[in-house]
Design a protein around this motif. Structure first.
Motif, PDB file in Angstrom:
ATOM      1  N   VAL A  76      30.468  -6.558 -39.541  1.00  0.00           N
ATOM      2  CA  VAL A  76      30.881  -8.230 -39.449  1.00  0.00           C
ATOM      3  C   VAL A  76      29.638  -8.359 -38.722  1.00  0.00           C
ATOM      4  CG1 VAL A  76      32.431  -9.779 -38.829  1.00  0.00           C
ATOM      5  CG2 VAL A  76      33.456  -7.827 -39.821  1.00  0.00           C
ATOM      6  N   LEU A  77      29.135  -9.516 -39.023  1.00  0.00           N
ATOM      7  CA  LEU A  77      27.867 -10.281 -38.392  1.00  0.00           C
ATOM      8  C   LEU A  77      28.707 -11.469 -37.620  1.00  0.00           C
ATOM      9  CD1 LEU A  77      24.815  -9.598 -40.637  1.00  0.00           C
ATOM     10  CD2 LEU A  77      25.538  -8.346 -38.631  1.00  0.00           C
ATOM     11  N   SER A  78      29.111 -11.549 -36.394  1.00  0.00           N
ATOM     12  CA  SER A  78      29.691 -12.728 -35.690  1.00  0.00           C
ATOM     13  C   SER A  78      28.841 -13.067 -34.473  1.00  0.00           C
ATOM     14  CB  SER A  78      31.134 -12.106 -35.310  1.00  0.00           C
ATOM     15  OG  SER A  78      31.810 -13.262 -34.737  1.00  0.00           O
ATOM     16  N   GLY A  79      28.069 -14.315 -34.710  1.00  0.00           N
ATOM     17  CA  GLY A  79      27.519 -14.901 -33.703  1.00  0.00           C
ATOM     18  C   GLY A  79      26.547 -14.131 -32.986  1.00  0.00           C
ATOM     19  N   GLY A  80      25.816 -13.505 -34.294  1.00  0.00           N
ATOM     20  CA  GLY A  80      24.445 -12.582 -33.685  1.00  0.00           C
ATOM     21  C   GLY A  80      24.861 -11.121 -33.412  1.00  0.00           C
ATOM     22  N   SER A  81      26.049 -10.809 -33.357  1.00  0.00           N
ATOM     23  CA  SER A  81      26.365  -9.440 -32.774  1.00  0.00           C
ATOM     24  C   SER A  81      26.992  -8.634 -34.147  1.00  0.00           C
ATOM     25  CB  SER A  81      27.719  -9.528 -31.703  1.00  0.00           C
ATOM     26  OG  SER A  81      27.211 -10.148 -30.617  1.00  0.00           O
ATOM     27  N   THR A  82      26.472  -7.437 -34.295  1.00  0.00           N
ATOM     28  CA  THR A  82      26.995  -6.567 -35.386  1.00  0.00           C
ATOM     29  C   THR A  82      28.045  -5.716 -34.962  1.00  0.00           C
ATOM     30  OG1 THR A  82      24.627  -6.467 -36.075  1.00  0.00           O
ATOM     31  CG2 THR A  82      26.372  -5.029 -36.909  1.00  0.00           C
ATOM     32  N   VAL A  83      29.314  -6.044 -35.624  1.00  0.00           N
ATOM     33  CA  VAL A  83      30.524  -5.576 -35.261  1.00  0.00           C
ATOM     34  C   VAL A  83      30.852  -4.309 -36.397  1.00  0.00           C
ATOM     35  CG1 VAL A  83      32.936  -5.616 -34.805  1.00  0.00           C
ATOM     36  CG2 VAL A  83      31.322  -7.199 -33.929  1.00  0.00           C
ATOM     37  N   LEU A  84      30.753  -3.191 -35.912  1.00  0.00           N
ATOM     38  CA  LEU A  84      31.163  -2.288 -37.126  1.00  0.00           C
ATOM     39  C   LEU A  84      32.708  -2.197 -37.370  1.00  0.00           C
ATOM     40  CD1 LEU A  84      28.834   0.937 -36.046  1.00  0.00           C
ATOM     41  CD2 LEU A  84      28.513  -0.962 -37.530  1.00  0.00           C
ATOM     42  N   VAL A  85      33.210  -2.328 -38.491  1.00  0.00           N
ATOM     43  CA  VAL A  85      34.640  -2.476 -38.860  1.00  0.00           C
ATOM     44  C   VAL A  85      35.341  -0.889 -38.321  1.00  0.00           C
ATOM     45  CG1 VAL A  85      35.976  -2.232 -40.882  1.00  0.00           C
ATOM     46  CG2 VAL A  85      34.208  -3.991 -40.771  1.00  0.00           C
TER      47      VAL A  85
END
Length: 379
Positions: free
Chosen positions: A282-291
């Protein structure tokens, strides 16, 4: 801070007036500089130990940069690249932006993030000034903004930046409505697609006025881009050399001349390409969050027999937000919500949905695309 192994460690607060980009520019002024680690506070001692192991193993050496990458848990991840790989893109980017000594490049957000760090380093490299790392919005005297979409939206709402002429946007997809608002303000909008491992891959330049540019991205100057088996890949002099895990093991970024980070794409006319998203992230506000990492953090706190599926759902300002679908319960347990406090802010689910079951594949696994559609209206 330089250790006995020659590793130079830079942290927030280093450099003139605490400017991490300035400290990095000084540390990399000579091509054969000692290895440099820019330490994100989220990585802490784990990333420092991992880097020292890589130095001892010969996987990090003179001329190298070790840069933290955004992730969803406290487990550190980093990329190893040469400072020369950043320097190679400095002039092409400056030419695209018409950036020079008279400009003030304004940034916002964590100074150790690769987007903010590179923006400041690049400005200094080409003789411009920098301002704003660490704040919520860039300083009002900025002439060029280098920000994520959420920050651009906040800037547009404030009406406090009279000197801006160009906005550089990366880290996530830009809402066309936000782009149009910036263009109507008379600002030039330059969007780019890239990643910490790849640096610049694609570029899209939008001039003020009613006419929009062609869809998607053109390859960044010096980059060869292809869409292979549905995934975007690039060959360029800007690639990082390896990824570094928490054990200090370095894994090559590219097995061939081309490399990618798993982003789905589509080829478009005239050599352009579209980026459609990243499965499993998930790309949220410039951060890549690994599901997978968010699910891993939540599973120990699930009620017996329940499961959790994490996905991204659209958000007007952040692009996407992390959404947790808890399967097999009537309501989301308070203990599960509390468990997310240990995650970095970008990785904490903003939306929750409790459901008896979810659409599944023929193998009985959750159909993630269908779950994401289902979760779009969940809270």
């Amino acid at each position: 801070m330089t250790g006995a192994d020659g590793l130079l460690v830079l942290t927030s607060g280093d450099g003139a007036d605490g400017d991490l980009a300035a400290a990095l520019a000084e540390a990399t002024s000579h091509p054969a500089h000692p290895p440099v680690l820019v330490l994100d506070p989220a990585g802490g001692d784990d990333l420092l130990r991992a880097t020292r192991r890589a130095v001892a193993a010969g996987d990090v050496g003179p001329g190298d940069l070790v840069l933290s990458t955004s992730g969803s848990t406290s487990r550190p991840r980093a990329v190893v690249r040469t400072s020369a790989s950043w320097a190679a893109s400095a002039r092409p980017l400056a030419d695209l932006l018409d950036l020079g000594p008279g400009d003030v490049v304004g940034t916002a957000g964590p100074g150790a993030s690769t987007l903010t760090l590179h923006a400041g380093w690049h400005a200094l490299r080409v003789g411009a000034r920098t301002a704003g790392a660490g704040g919520r919005v860039p300083p009002v005297d900025s002439t060029v903004l280098h920000v994520v979409p959420a920050v651009l939206a906040a800037v547009l709402e404030r009406h406090e930046h009279p000197h801006v002429r160009t906005v550089v946007v990366g880290g996530a997809g830009l809402d066309p409505r936000v782009r149009r608002s910036a263009l109507d303000r008379g600002w030039r909008v330059v969007e780019y697609y890239g990643a910490a491992e790849l640096s610049f891959v694609g570029i899209a330049c939008h001039a003020p006025g009613p006419v929009e540019t062609a869809e998607g991205f053109a390859p960044f100057p010096g980059a060869a881009v292809r869409v292979r088996d549905g995934l975007v890949e690039v060959a360029s002099p800007y690639l990082a050399r390896s990824r570094l895990d928490a054990t200090g093991t370095a894994t090559p970024v590219a097995g061939t001349a081309f490399a990618g980070v798993g982003d789905v794409g589509a080829a478009l006319p005239a050599g352009r390409f579209a980026v459609l998203g990243r499965p499993g992230a998930v790309l949220s506000g410039g951060s890549t969050v690994l599901v997978a990492e968010v699910e891993h953090a939540l599973r120990p706190h699930l009620p017996p027999g329940a499961e959790v599926v994490v996905c991204g759902t659209p958000h007007d300002r952040l692009g996407e937000v992390v959404t947790a679908v808890v399967v097999g319960v009537d309501a989301v347990p308070a203990t599960l919500r509390a468990a997310t406090r240990s995650l970095p802010p970008a990785a904490r689910p903003r939306r929750w949905l409790a459901t008896g079951d979810v659409p599944r594949t023929g193998k009985g696994e959750p159909d993630r695309a269908a779950v994401a559609r289902l979760a779009g209206g969940g809270r």
